[in-house]
Structures are given as C-alpha cells and as structure tokens.
Design a protein around this motif. Structure first.
Motif, short mmCIF file in Angstrom:
data_model
loop_
_atom_site.label_atom_id
_atom_site.label_comp_id
_atom_site.label_asym_id
_atom_site.label_seq_id
_atom_site.Cartn_x
_atom_site.Cartn_y
_atom_site.Cartn_z
N PHE A 81 0.85 -1.20 0.00
CA PHE A 81 0.00 0.00 0.00
C PHE A 81 0.88 1.25 0.00
O PHE A 81 0.64 2.19 -0.74
CB PHE A 81 -0.94 0.01 1.21
N CYS A 82 1.92 1.25 0.81
CA CYS A 82 2.83 2.40 0.88
C CYS A 82 3.55 2.61 -0.44
O CYS A 82 3.67 3.73 -0.93
CB CYS A 82 3.85 2.21 1.99
N GLN A 83 4.05 1.54 -1.03
CA GLN A 83 4.83 1.63 -2.27
C GLN A 83 3.99 2.10 -3.44
O GLN A 83 4.44 2.87 -4.27
CB GLN A 83 5.46 0.28 -2.59
N GLU A 84 2.75 1.61 -3.52
CA GLU A 84 1.90 1.93 -4.67
C GLU A 84 1.10 3.21 -4.49
O GLU A 84 0.81 3.90 -5.45
CB GLU A 84 0.92 0.78 -4.93
N THR A 85 0.73 3.53 -3.27
CA THR A 85 -0.25 4.59 -3.06
C THR A 85 0.36 5.94 -2.71
O THR A 85 -0.05 6.95 -3.26
CB THR A 85 -1.24 4.17 -1.96
N PHE A 86 1.32 5.98 -1.80
CA PHE A 86 1.86 7.27 -1.37
C PHE A 86 2.46 8.08 -2.53
O PHE A 86 2.20 9.27 -2.63
CB PHE A 86 2.87 7.12 -0.24
N PRO A 87 3.23 7.46 -3.43
CA PRO A 87 3.78 8.27 -4.53
C PRO A 87 2.71 8.85 -5.45
O PRO A 87 2.89 9.93 -6.00
CB PRO A 87 4.65 7.27 -5.30
N SER A 88 1.58 8.15 -5.62
CA SER A 88 0.55 8.63 -6.55
C SER A 88 -0.37 9.68 -5.92
O SER A 88 -1.10 10.36 -6.62
CB SER A 88 -0.28 7.46 -7.07
N GLY A 89 -0.35 9.78 -4.62
CA GLY A 89 -1.15 10.79 -3.93
C GLY A 89 -2.51 10.30 -3.50
O GLY A 89 -3.28 9.81 -4.31
N ILE A 90 -2.78 10.39 -2.21
CA ILE A 90 -4.08 10.03 -1.67
C ILE A 90 -4.54 11.11 -0.72
O ILE A 90 -3.74 11.88 -0.20
CB ILE A 90 -4.06 8.66 -0.95
N SER A 91 -5.84 11.14 -0.49
CA SER A 91 -6.44 12.11 0.41
C SER A 91 -7.15 11.38 1.54
O SER A 91 -7.56 10.23 1.38
CB SER A 91 -7.44 12.98 -0.34
N ALA A 92 -7.32 12.05 2.67
CA ALA A 92 -7.99 11.48 3.83
C ALA A 92 -9.37 12.11 3.97
O ALA A 92 -9.52 13.32 3.88
CB ALA A 92 -7.18 11.73 5.10
N TYR A 93 -10.39 11.25 4.18
CA TYR A 93 -11.76 11.69 4.36
C TYR A 93 -12.30 11.09 5.65
O TYR A 93 -12.15 9.90 5.89
CB TYR A 93 -12.65 11.24 3.20
N LEU A 94 -12.96 11.91 6.45
CA LEU A 94 -13.60 11.44 7.66
C LEU A 94 -15.03 11.03 7.33
O LEU A 94 -15.77 11.80 6.70
CB LEU A 94 -13.62 12.53 8.73
N PHE A 95 -15.42 9.81 7.74
CA PHE A 95 -16.78 9.31 7.58
C PHE A 95 -17.37 9.12 8.97
O PHE A 95 -16.83 8.36 9.78
CB PHE A 95 -16.79 7.96 6.84
N TYR A 96 -18.48 9.86 9.24
CA TYR A 96 -19.10 9.80 10.56
C TYR A 96 -20.58 10.15 10.42
O TYR A 96 -20.89 11.06 9.67
CB TYR A 96 -18.41 10.76 11.52
#
Length: 115
Positions: A81-96
């Motif tokens: 997950f770290c190798q594939e995802t962090f370089p491509s860019g991800i965002s954090a969303y809160l679900f509540y």
C-alpha cells in the motif's frame, strides 16, 4: 505543515481497516500513516472512520461501494500500500457516523476531507 488526525479506524480500500492509527496530511495529501500507541501532542482525534482514497475515487454520488471491498481488520500497514499509493497521492476523508458492527456507513453518514 503536517497536520495529524487519528480515528477508531483507518480504511485502506482493497485492504481493510487499521485500528487506532494516525494519518499525517500536508496540503491535502496523506504523507504518513503510523500506529497510535500513546497520546501524541498535536493529533486531532475524530470518531468514525478515516478513509484514505486516491484522487480517482468519486465519493460525491455515494460511497457504500468503497467499503464493500474489504472489512478485515489488519495488524499493520501493508508495505505494498505504501509503495503503490503514497507516490501517486491520496487524500484522507472522515466518515461519521459509522457502524462498527458491520464496518459500513449508515444512512446518515457524512464525509468531509481532512486538511
């Protein structure tokens, strides 16, 4: 400046959930993820689930399908997950609110980006 957010669970689409982890966000992008093992200054705690989504996911029309892929609780952050995802860019969303029994959003679940 990196802002840190923590929640009951962090959701990694396609992998599952991490229990009580911290997400570091800088300029709207996730730059780090690590376990919450003790109280850390400057970490903002939220109830619910923080989902780490790539910028291709369109959650504006609904997001229940995202959570259908995996409800496994992981022991640690998958290296792939770290190798594939962090370089491509991800965002954090809160679900509540979030149903922790089914590990699914409920009828009144709202989402918002964490920045």
């Amino acid at each position: 400046m990196i802002k840190r957010f923590a929640s009951h669970f962090i959701f990694l689409p396609g992998y599952g959930y991490l229990k009580q982890y911290v997400v570091g966000v800088e300029e709207g992008r996730v730059v780090s993820v690590f376990p919450l093992t003790e109280e850390i200054e400057g970490v903002e705690w939220f109830p619910g689930v923080i989902a780490l989504l790539d910028n291709k996911e369109d959650i504006s029309k609904g997001y229940s399908g995202i959570f259908q892929k995996s409800n496994e609780v992981l022991e640690e952050l998958p290296e792939v997950f770290c190798q594939e995802t962090f370089p491509s860019g991800i965002s954090a969303y809160l679900f509540y609110p979030f149903d922790f029994t089914t590990m699914q959003p409920v009828g009144g679940t709202r989402h918002r980006p964490l920045r």
